[in-house]
Design an enzyme around this catalytic site. Structure first.
Site, PDB file in Angstrom:
ATOM      1  N   SER A 150       0.816  -1.216   0.000  1.00 18.16           N
ATOM      2  CA  SER A 150       0.000   0.000   0.000  1.00 18.16           C
ATOM      3  C   SER A 150       0.850   1.267   0.000  1.00 18.16           C
ATOM      4  CB  SER A 150      -0.937   0.001   1.201  1.00 18.16           C
ATOM      5  OG  SER A 150      -0.200  -0.210   2.391  1.00 18.16           O
ATOM      6  N   ASP A 379      -2.888   6.234  11.882  1.00 17.14           N
ATOM      7  CA  ASP A 379      -2.098   5.519  10.882  1.00 17.14           C
ATOM      8  C   ASP A 379      -0.803   6.312  10.677  1.00 17.14           C
ATOM      9  OD1 ASP A 379      -0.868   4.534   8.593  1.00 17.14           O
ATOM     10  OD2 ASP A 379      -2.713   4.381   7.417  1.00 17.14           O
ATOM     11  N   HIS A 382       1.061   5.224   6.452  1.00 11.94           N
ATOM     12  CA  HIS A 382       0.759   5.841   5.148  1.00 11.94           C
ATOM     13  C   HIS A 382       0.896   7.362   5.238  1.00 11.94           C
ATOM     14  CE1 HIS A 382      -1.246   1.884   5.084  1.00 11.94           C
ATOM     15  NE2 HIS A 382      -0.733   1.865   3.867  1.00 11.94           N
TER      16      HIS A 382
END
Ligand SMILES: *[C@@H]1O[C@H](CO)[C@@H](O)[C@H](O)[C@H]1NC(C)=O
Ligand SMILES: *[C@@H]1O[C@H](CO)[C@@H](O)[C@H](O)[C@H]1NC(C)=O
Ligand SMILES: *[C@@H]1O[C@H](CO)[C@@H](O)[C@H](O)[C@H]1NC(C)=O
Ligand SMILES: *[C@@H]1O[C@H](CO)[C@@H](O)[C@H](O)[C@H]1NC(C)=O
Ligand SMILES: *[C@@H]1O[C@H](CO)[C@@H](O)[C@H](O)[C@H]1NC(C)=O
Length: 405
Positions: A150, A379, A382
Protein backbone atom coordinates in the site's frame (compact mmCIF):
# COMPACT_ATOMS: atom_id res chain seq x y z
CA UNK A 1 1.46 77.99 2.58
CA UNK A 2 1.62 74.71 0.73
CA UNK A 3 4.00 76.22 -1.72
CA UNK A 4 6.48 77.43 0.85
CA UNK A 5 6.55 74.02 2.51
CA UNK A 6 7.35 72.41 -0.79
CA UNK A 7 10.06 74.93 -1.34
CA UNK A 8 11.56 74.17 2.01
CA UNK A 9 11.64 70.46 1.36
CA UNK A 10 13.22 70.94 -2.01
CA UNK A 11 15.72 73.54 -0.80
CA UNK A 12 18.92 72.22 -2.37
CA UNK A 13 21.49 74.38 -0.63
CA UNK A 14 20.79 73.42 2.99
CA UNK A 15 23.48 71.39 4.76
CA UNK A 16 20.88 68.99 6.14
CA UNK A 17 19.71 68.16 2.65
CA UNK A 18 23.23 67.52 1.45
CA UNK A 19 23.82 65.13 4.28
CA UNK A 20 20.56 63.46 3.50
CA UNK A 21 21.43 63.12 -0.12
CA UNK A 22 24.74 61.52 0.77
CA UNK A 23 23.06 59.26 3.25
CA UNK A 24 20.46 58.16 0.72
CA UNK A 25 23.09 57.55 -1.90
CA UNK A 26 25.19 55.47 0.53
CA UNK A 27 22.15 53.46 1.59
CA UNK A 28 21.20 52.87 -2.01
CA UNK A 29 24.72 51.69 -2.79
CA UNK A 30 24.68 49.43 0.26
CA UNK A 31 21.34 48.05 -0.75
CA UNK A 32 22.51 47.32 -4.29
CA UNK A 33 25.59 45.49 -3.00
CA UNK A 34 23.44 43.50 -0.57
CA UNK A 35 20.91 42.68 -3.28
CA UNK A 36 23.69 41.48 -5.56
CA UNK A 37 24.99 39.21 -2.82
CA UNK A 38 21.53 37.87 -2.06
CA UNK A 39 20.73 37.21 -5.68
CA UNK A 40 23.44 34.55 -5.67
CA UNK A 41 21.44 32.64 -3.13
CA UNK A 42 18.34 30.75 -3.92
CA UNK A 43 15.21 32.02 -2.22
CA UNK A 44 15.25 30.18 1.04
CA UNK A 45 12.08 30.76 2.85
CA UNK A 46 12.52 28.96 6.08
CA UNK A 47 14.97 26.56 7.60
CA UNK A 48 13.50 23.51 9.15
CA UNK A 49 14.73 22.88 12.62
CA UNK A 50 16.70 19.82 11.65
CA UNK A 51 19.62 18.06 13.28
CA UNK A 52 22.92 19.83 13.59
CA UNK A 53 24.72 18.12 10.72
CA UNK A 54 21.99 18.91 8.25
CA UNK A 55 21.65 22.54 9.26
CA UNK A 56 25.36 23.24 9.20
CA UNK A 57 25.81 21.73 5.77
CA UNK A 58 22.68 23.51 4.57
CA UNK A 59 23.70 26.95 5.78
CA UNK A 60 27.10 26.67 4.18
CA UNK A 61 25.53 26.21 0.82
CA UNK A 62 24.66 29.75 -0.30
CA UNK A 63 28.25 30.93 0.14
CA UNK A 64 29.55 27.79 -1.57
CA UNK A 65 27.16 27.91 -4.51
CA UNK A 66 29.95 27.48 -7.00
CA UNK A 67 31.23 24.39 -5.26
CA UNK A 68 28.12 22.35 -5.92
CA UNK A 69 29.09 19.03 -7.40
CA UNK A 70 28.57 17.90 -10.92
CA UNK A 71 24.96 16.94 -10.82
CA UNK A 72 25.35 13.34 -11.94
CA UNK A 73 27.56 12.72 -8.91
CA UNK A 74 25.09 14.29 -6.55
CA UNK A 75 23.61 12.31 -3.67
CA UNK A 76 20.13 13.80 -3.91
CA UNK A 77 19.11 11.98 -0.73
CA UNK A 78 21.43 13.99 1.48
CA UNK A 79 19.96 17.34 2.32
CA UNK A 80 17.27 18.94 4.37
CA UNK A 81 13.66 20.02 4.39
CA UNK A 82 12.90 23.61 3.50
CA UNK A 83 9.53 25.19 4.18
CA UNK A 84 8.57 26.56 0.79
CA UNK A 85 4.87 27.34 0.34
CA UNK A 86 5.66 29.09 -2.97
CA UNK A 87 6.60 25.83 -4.69
CA UNK A 88 4.68 23.19 -2.73
CA UNK A 89 2.32 21.42 -2.83
CA UNK A 90 2.79 20.58 -6.51
CA UNK A 91 -0.97 20.01 -6.99
CA UNK A 92 -4.12 20.35 -4.97
CA UNK A 93 -6.15 17.33 -3.93
CA UNK A 94 -9.18 18.84 -5.69
CA UNK A 95 -7.27 18.75 -9.00
CA UNK A 96 -6.85 14.99 -8.82
CA UNK A 97 -10.21 13.25 -9.14
CA UNK A 98 -8.97 9.74 -8.39
CA UNK A 99 -7.06 10.44 -5.21
CA UNK A 100 -8.28 7.81 -2.75
CA UNK A 101 -10.05 8.63 0.51
CA UNK A 102 -7.29 6.84 2.36
CA UNK A 103 -4.83 9.64 1.68
CA UNK A 104 -6.99 12.75 1.22
CA UNK A 105 -6.21 14.18 4.63
CA UNK A 106 -7.66 17.65 4.00
CA UNK A 107 -10.99 16.21 2.88
CA UNK A 108 -10.85 13.87 5.86
CA UNK A 109 -10.75 16.85 8.18
CA UNK A 110 -7.10 17.40 8.94
CA UNK A 111 -7.03 20.99 10.25
CA UNK A 112 -3.42 21.89 9.36
CA UNK A 113 -1.87 21.82 5.90
CA UNK A 114 1.69 22.97 6.55
CA UNK A 115 2.92 19.41 5.90
CA UNK A 116 2.11 19.95 2.20
CA UNK A 117 4.53 22.85 1.89
CA UNK A 118 7.98 21.39 2.46
CA UNK A 119 10.52 20.96 -0.28
CA UNK A 120 13.46 18.57 -0.16
CA UNK A 121 16.73 20.36 -0.83
CA UNK A 122 19.92 18.41 -1.57
CA UNK A 123 23.24 19.52 -0.13
CA UNK A 124 25.30 18.91 -3.21
CA UNK A 125 23.15 19.97 -6.12
CA UNK A 126 20.04 21.74 -7.21
CA UNK A 127 17.05 19.39 -7.37
CA UNK A 128 15.21 20.35 -10.54
CA UNK A 129 11.68 21.54 -10.00
CA UNK A 130 9.23 18.79 -10.95
CA UNK A 131 7.73 19.43 -14.37
CA UNK A 132 4.98 16.95 -15.23
CA UNK A 133 4.99 17.91 -18.93
CA UNK A 134 8.71 17.30 -19.11
CA UNK A 135 8.29 13.96 -17.30
CA UNK A 136 5.57 12.93 -19.76
CA UNK A 137 7.75 13.98 -22.71
CA UNK A 138 10.53 11.77 -21.40
CA UNK A 139 8.06 8.96 -20.85
CA UNK A 140 6.35 9.26 -24.23
CA UNK A 141 5.40 5.78 -25.46
CA UNK A 142 6.61 4.23 -22.22
CA UNK A 143 5.20 1.95 -19.62
CA UNK A 144 6.02 2.65 -15.98
CA UNK A 145 5.19 0.14 -13.26
CA UNK A 146 5.21 0.51 -9.50
CA UNK A 147 5.05 -2.79 -7.66
CA UNK A 148 4.56 -3.56 -4.00
CA UNK A 149 2.29 -2.85 -1.04
CA UNK A 150 0.00 0.00 0.00
CA UNK A 151 2.96 2.36 0.37
CA UNK A 152 3.82 1.76 -3.26
CA UNK A 153 0.17 2.45 -4.04
CA UNK A 154 0.60 5.68 -2.08
CA UNK A 155 3.53 6.51 -4.37
CA UNK A 156 1.63 5.48 -7.49
CA UNK A 157 -1.31 7.73 -6.58
CA UNK A 158 1.10 10.59 -6.11
CA UNK A 159 2.74 9.99 -9.48
CA UNK A 160 -0.60 9.63 -11.25
CA UNK A 161 -1.74 12.97 -9.78
CA UNK A 162 1.52 14.72 -10.61
CA UNK A 163 1.15 13.63 -14.24
CA UNK A 164 -2.61 14.14 -14.40
CA UNK A 165 -2.35 17.84 -13.59
CA UNK A 166 0.20 18.21 -16.40
CA UNK A 167 -1.63 16.18 -19.06
CA UNK A 168 -4.77 17.13 -20.98
CA UNK A 169 -7.40 16.09 -18.43
CA UNK A 170 -9.88 14.74 -20.95
CA UNK A 171 -7.12 12.59 -22.45
CA UNK A 172 -5.82 11.12 -19.22
CA UNK A 173 -7.70 8.77 -16.97
CA UNK A 174 -7.58 5.58 -14.93
CA UNK A 175 -8.08 2.71 -17.35
CA UNK A 176 -8.05 -0.02 -14.72
CA UNK A 177 -8.57 0.14 -11.04
CA UNK A 178 -8.96 -3.20 -9.36
CA UNK A 179 -7.36 -3.56 -5.97
CA UNK A 180 -4.46 -5.51 -7.45
CA UNK A 181 -3.84 -3.62 -10.69
CA UNK A 182 -4.33 0.06 -11.46
CA UNK A 183 -3.43 1.90 -14.66
CA UNK A 184 -3.12 5.62 -15.20
CA UNK A 185 -3.06 6.50 -18.91
CA UNK A 186 -1.90 9.78 -20.43
CA UNK A 187 -3.26 9.22 -23.95
CA UNK A 188 -1.52 12.19 -25.60
CA UNK A 189 1.80 10.73 -24.54
CA UNK A 190 0.91 7.06 -25.02
CA UNK A 191 2.18 6.63 -21.49
CA UNK A 192 0.91 4.25 -18.80
CA UNK A 193 1.75 4.27 -15.14
CA UNK A 194 0.64 1.04 -13.51
CA UNK A 195 0.44 -0.21 -9.98
CA UNK A 196 0.70 -3.92 -9.19
CA UNK A 197 -0.25 -5.19 -5.75
CA UNK A 198 2.48 -7.57 -4.60
CA UNK A 199 3.55 -6.84 -1.03
CA UNK A 200 6.21 -9.57 -0.95
CA UNK A 201 7.18 -9.53 -4.65
CA UNK A 202 7.33 -13.32 -4.23
CA UNK A 203 4.24 -15.48 -4.30
CA UNK A 204 1.72 -15.61 -1.50
CA UNK A 205 -0.66 -18.46 -2.20
CA UNK A 206 -3.75 -18.02 -0.09
CA UNK A 207 -5.99 -20.91 -1.07
CA UNK A 208 -3.91 -24.03 -0.81
CA UNK A 209 -6.29 -25.89 1.48
CA UNK A 210 -3.51 -26.24 4.03
CA UNK A 211 -3.20 -22.54 4.83
CA UNK A 212 -1.55 -19.50 3.30
CA UNK A 213 1.89 -20.26 1.92
CA UNK A 214 4.55 -17.69 1.17
CA UNK A 215 6.86 -19.19 -1.45
CA UNK A 216 10.25 -17.59 -1.05
CA UNK A 217 11.60 -19.07 -4.29
CA UNK A 218 8.70 -18.20 -6.63
CA UNK A 219 7.82 -14.81 -8.05
CA UNK A 220 4.41 -13.26 -7.63
CA UNK A 221 2.00 -14.48 -10.33
CA UNK A 222 1.70 -10.94 -11.74
CA UNK A 223 5.45 -10.82 -12.47
CA UNK A 224 4.81 -12.01 -16.02
CA UNK A 225 3.01 -8.68 -16.61
CA UNK A 226 5.93 -6.66 -15.30
CA UNK A 227 8.25 -7.78 -18.07
CA UNK A 228 9.37 -5.22 -20.64
CA UNK A 229 8.17 -2.21 -18.66
CA UNK A 230 10.44 0.74 -19.40
CA UNK A 231 10.68 1.80 -15.80
CA UNK A 232 10.06 -0.50 -12.84
CA UNK A 233 9.84 0.79 -9.29
CA UNK A 234 9.87 -1.85 -6.56
CA UNK A 235 9.75 -2.06 -2.83
CA UNK A 236 8.96 -4.77 -0.34
CA UNK A 237 9.51 -4.55 3.40
CA UNK A 238 6.64 -3.90 5.81
CA UNK A 239 4.71 -7.11 5.21
CA UNK A 240 7.72 -9.24 6.14
CA UNK A 241 7.68 -7.69 9.60
CA UNK A 242 3.96 -8.11 10.33
CA UNK A 243 3.30 -10.51 13.17
CA UNK A 244 0.26 -11.88 14.95
CA UNK A 245 -3.06 -11.11 13.28
CA UNK A 246 -1.35 -9.01 10.60
CA UNK A 247 1.01 -11.77 9.46
CA UNK A 248 -0.15 -12.69 5.97
CA UNK A 249 1.21 -16.24 5.79
CA UNK A 250 0.79 -19.44 7.76
CA UNK A 251 3.77 -21.24 6.22
CA UNK A 252 7.00 -20.33 4.52
CA UNK A 253 8.19 -22.56 1.73
CA UNK A 254 11.56 -22.69 0.01
CA UNK A 255 12.61 -25.20 -2.64
CA UNK A 256 9.66 -27.42 -1.85
CA UNK A 257 10.35 -27.48 1.89
CA UNK A 258 8.56 -25.84 4.76
CA UNK A 259 10.98 -23.48 6.48
CA UNK A 260 8.91 -22.10 9.32
CA UNK A 261 11.83 -21.93 11.66
CA UNK A 262 13.77 -19.20 9.86
CA UNK A 263 13.74 -15.57 10.99
CA UNK A 264 11.84 -12.82 9.16
CA UNK A 265 15.18 -11.37 8.09
CA UNK A 266 16.32 -14.65 6.57
CA UNK A 267 12.97 -15.06 4.81
CA UNK A 268 13.32 -11.51 3.46
CA UNK A 269 16.83 -12.26 2.24
CA UNK A 270 15.67 -15.37 0.38
CA UNK A 271 12.63 -13.56 -1.07
CA UNK A 272 14.64 -10.57 -2.25
CA UNK A 273 17.25 -12.90 -3.77
CA UNK A 274 14.44 -14.50 -5.79
CA UNK A 275 13.32 -11.04 -6.93
CA UNK A 276 16.91 -10.06 -7.81
CA UNK A 277 17.37 -13.20 -9.88
CA UNK A 278 14.13 -12.48 -11.73
CA UNK A 279 15.18 -8.90 -12.49
CA UNK A 280 18.61 -10.02 -13.70
CA UNK A 281 16.93 -12.50 -16.02
CA UNK A 282 14.00 -10.38 -17.23
CA UNK A 283 15.18 -6.80 -17.33
CA UNK A 284 17.66 -5.56 -19.89
CA UNK A 285 19.68 -2.48 -18.94
CA UNK A 286 19.49 -1.18 -22.51
CA UNK A 287 15.68 -1.24 -22.50
CA UNK A 288 14.61 -0.76 -18.90
CA UNK A 289 15.41 1.20 -15.79
CA UNK A 290 14.87 -0.51 -12.45
CA UNK A 291 14.48 1.42 -9.21
CA UNK A 292 14.23 -0.05 -5.74
CA UNK A 293 12.72 2.31 -3.21
CA UNK A 294 14.13 1.95 0.29
CA UNK A 295 11.80 1.28 3.20
CA UNK A 296 9.17 3.90 4.03
CA UNK A 297 9.52 4.55 7.76
CA UNK A 298 6.70 4.25 10.27
CA UNK A 299 6.46 6.43 13.33
CA UNK A 300 4.31 4.03 15.34
CA UNK A 301 1.64 6.14 17.04
CA UNK A 302 3.86 9.18 17.39
CA UNK A 303 2.68 10.97 14.29
CA UNK A 304 -0.43 12.26 16.00
CA UNK A 305 -0.71 16.07 16.24
CA UNK A 306 2.65 16.55 14.54
CA UNK A 307 2.78 19.62 12.33
CA UNK A 308 6.51 19.98 11.58
CA UNK A 309 9.36 17.65 10.61
CA UNK A 310 11.36 15.85 13.30
CA UNK A 311 14.15 17.83 14.85
CA UNK A 312 16.43 15.48 16.66
CA UNK A 313 16.03 11.79 16.07
CA UNK A 314 18.72 11.16 13.54
CA UNK A 315 20.85 9.37 16.08
CA UNK A 316 17.99 6.91 16.41
CA UNK A 317 18.35 3.82 14.29
CA UNK A 318 16.48 4.19 11.03
CA UNK A 319 13.23 2.28 10.85
CA UNK A 320 13.67 -1.20 9.38
CA UNK A 321 17.45 -1.04 9.35
CA UNK A 322 17.91 -4.83 9.41
CA UNK A 323 15.91 -5.14 6.20
CA UNK A 324 17.78 -2.18 4.73
CA UNK A 325 21.11 -3.92 5.27
CA UNK A 326 19.78 -7.02 3.51
CA UNK A 327 18.35 -5.22 0.50
CA UNK A 328 21.43 -3.04 0.02
CA UNK A 329 23.58 -6.18 -0.02
CA UNK A 330 21.20 -7.89 -2.45
CA UNK A 331 21.22 -4.90 -4.82
CA UNK A 332 25.02 -4.72 -4.73
CA UNK A 333 25.25 -8.32 -5.92
CA UNK A 334 22.94 -7.93 -8.92
CA UNK A 335 23.96 -7.91 -12.58
CA UNK A 336 21.27 -5.39 -13.50
CA UNK A 337 22.22 -1.91 -12.32
CA UNK A 338 19.37 -0.96 -9.98
CA UNK A 339 18.91 2.64 -8.92
CA UNK A 340 18.31 2.97 -5.21
CA UNK A 341 15.67 5.50 -4.17
CA UNK A 342 17.16 6.01 -0.74
CA UNK A 343 14.29 7.86 0.91
CA UNK A 344 14.17 6.25 4.37
CA UNK A 345 16.10 8.93 6.18
CA UNK A 346 14.52 11.94 4.53
CA UNK A 347 11.09 10.41 5.13
CA UNK A 348 11.95 9.64 8.74
CA UNK A 349 12.03 13.37 9.42
CA UNK A 350 8.43 13.70 8.29
CA UNK A 351 6.38 12.41 11.16
CA UNK A 352 4.07 15.34 10.39
CA UNK A 353 3.18 13.91 6.98
CA UNK A 354 1.27 10.72 7.91
CA UNK A 355 -2.47 10.28 7.52
CA UNK A 356 -2.66 9.88 11.31
CA UNK A 357 -6.31 10.02 12.49
CA UNK A 358 -7.50 11.66 9.24
CA UNK A 359 -7.82 8.29 7.65
CA UNK A 360 -10.29 5.73 6.52
CA UNK A 361 -10.65 2.45 8.35
CA UNK A 362 -12.67 -0.32 6.72
CA UNK A 363 -14.22 2.19 4.35
CA UNK A 364 -15.22 4.72 7.00
CA UNK A 365 -13.65 7.86 8.34
CA UNK A 366 -12.67 7.60 11.98
CA UNK A 367 -15.35 9.08 14.22
CA UNK A 368 -14.70 11.72 16.88
CA UNK A 369 -14.27 9.12 19.62
CA UNK A 370 -11.74 7.16 17.58
CA UNK A 371 -9.81 10.32 16.75
CA UNK A 372 -9.36 10.90 20.44
CA UNK A 373 -7.53 7.56 20.71
CA UNK A 374 -4.58 7.97 18.37
CA UNK A 375 -2.65 5.16 20.01
CA UNK A 376 -5.37 2.80 18.84
CA UNK A 377 -6.36 4.45 15.57
CA UNK A 378 -3.71 6.74 14.10
CA UNK A 379 -2.10 5.52 10.88
CA UNK A 380 1.56 6.48 11.15
CA UNK A 381 2.56 4.37 8.18
CA UNK A 382 0.76 5.84 5.15
CA UNK A 383 1.17 9.43 3.97
CA UNK A 384 -1.21 12.24 3.12
CA UNK A 385 -1.44 13.42 -0.48
CA UNK A 386 -0.38 15.88 -1.62
CA UNK A 387 2.58 15.19 0.60
CA UNK A 388 5.71 13.20 1.18
CA UNK A 389 5.37 10.59 -1.63
CA UNK A 390 5.38 13.52 -4.08
CA UNK A 391 8.98 14.06 -2.97
CA UNK A 392 9.85 10.43 -3.73
CA UNK A 393 8.54 11.02 -7.25
CA UNK A 394 10.30 14.38 -7.54
CA UNK A 395 13.48 12.45 -6.80
CA UNK A 396 12.68 9.95 -9.55
CA UNK A 397 12.31 12.98 -11.82
CA UNK A 398 15.63 14.34 -10.54
CA UNK A 399 17.34 11.01 -11.22
CA UNK A 400 16.10 11.22 -14.82
CA UNK A 401 16.91 14.86 -15.42
CA UNK A 402 20.30 14.86 -13.68
CA UNK A 403 21.12 11.49 -15.25
CA UNK A 404 22.17 10.02 -11.96
CA UNK A 405 23.45 6.50 -12.58
C1 LIG B 1 7.96 22.13 -18.42
O1 LIG B 1 8.45 21.37 -19.49
C2 LIG B 1 7.90 21.73 -20.75
C3 LIG B 1 8.36 20.68 -21.76
O2 LIG B 1 9.72 20.38 -21.63
C4 LIG B 1 8.33 23.15 -21.08
O3 LIG B 1 7.80 23.53 -22.32
C5 LIG B 1 7.84 24.08 -19.98
O4 LIG B 1 8.30 25.39 -20.21
C6 LIG B 1 8.29 23.61 -18.62
N1 LIG B 1 7.64 24.39 -17.60
C7 LIG B 1 8.30 25.02 -16.66
C8 LIG B 1 7.50 25.77 -15.67
O5 LIG B 1 9.52 24.97 -16.58
C1 LIG C 1 2.42 3.19 -27.53
O1 LIG C 1 3.47 2.67 -26.72
C2 LIG C 1 3.62 1.27 -26.85
C3 LIG C 1 4.70 0.85 -25.89
O2 LIG C 1 4.35 1.20 -24.56
C4 LIG C 1 4.00 0.91 -28.27
O3 LIG C 1 4.08 -0.50 -28.39
C5 LIG C 1 2.94 1.43 -29.20
O4 LIG C 1 3.33 1.22 -30.54
C6 LIG C 1 2.71 2.93 -28.99
N1 LIG C 1 1.61 3.38 -29.79
C7 LIG C 1 1.66 4.49 -30.51
C8 LIG C 1 0.41 4.82 -31.26
O5 LIG C 1 2.66 5.17 -30.58
C1 LIG D 1 14.38 -25.81 10.15
O1 LIG D 1 13.51 -26.88 9.90
C2 LIG D 1 13.95 -27.78 8.87
C3 LIG D 1 12.86 -28.77 8.59
O2 LIG D 1 11.88 -28.81 9.60
C4 LIG D 1 15.27 -28.44 9.33
O3 LIG D 1 15.74 -29.29 8.32
C5 LIG D 1 16.27 -27.34 9.58
O4 LIG D 1 17.46 -27.90 10.11
C6 LIG D 1 15.74 -26.33 10.60
N1 LIG D 1 16.66 -25.19 10.65
C7 LIG D 1 16.98 -24.60 11.81
C8 LIG D 1 17.92 -23.45 11.70
O5 LIG D 1 16.54 -24.95 12.88
C1 LIG E 1 16.02 -4.94 -25.62
O1 LIG E 1 16.13 -4.25 -26.85
C2 LIG E 1 16.85 -4.95 -27.84
C3 LIG E 1 17.02 -4.06 -29.04
O2 LIG E 1 16.16 -2.98 -29.02
C4 LIG E 1 16.13 -6.26 -28.17
O3 LIG E 1 16.88 -6.97 -29.11
C5 LIG E 1 15.97 -7.09 -26.89
O4 LIG E 1 15.21 -8.24 -27.16
C6 LIG E 1 15.31 -6.28 -25.82
N1 LIG E 1 15.33 -7.03 -24.58
C7 LIG E 1 14.22 -7.29 -23.89
C8 LIG E 1 14.41 -8.07 -22.63
O5 LIG E 1 13.13 -6.94 -24.24
C1 LIG F 1 21.12 5.66 2.13
O1 LIG F 1 21.01 6.78 2.98
C2 LIG F 1 21.52 6.57 4.28
C3 LIG F 1 21.17 7.78 5.11
O2 LIG F 1 21.46 8.97 4.46
C4 LIG F 1 23.01 6.32 4.18
O3 LIG F 1 23.53 6.12 5.48
C5 LIG F 1 23.25 5.09 3.34
O4 LIG F 1 24.62 4.89 3.17
C6 LIG F 1 22.59 5.26 1.97
N1 LIG F 1 22.67 3.99 1.27
C7 LIG F 1 23.21 3.87 0.07
C8 LIG F 1 23.29 2.49 -0.49
O5 LIG F 1 23.60 4.82 -0.57
Amino acid sequence: MANSKTMQLMEPSSVVSKNWAFCCFASLLGFIVLAMCLSHQRPRVYLAALPEDLITTGLEYPALGGRKKKTSECDVFRGRWVYDPMSHPLYRASQCPFLSDQVRCQKNGRPDSEYEKWRWDANDCEIPRFNGTEMLERWRGKRIIIVGDSLNRNQWESLACLLYVAATPSRSYLSAQSSVHKIFRAEDYNCSVEFFWSPFLVQLEESTGKGRVLRLDTMSASAQSWRAADLMVFNSAHWWLHRGKLQAWDFLEYEGMRVDNITAERAYELGMKTWATWVDKNADPSNSTVIFRSISPEHKQWCYNQTAPIVDELSAQLYGSTLTTIIEKTLAEMKMPVKYLNITRLSFHRKDAHTSVYRVKQGNLLDEEQRKQPIMYADCSHWCLPGLPDTWNELIYAIHVLEIP
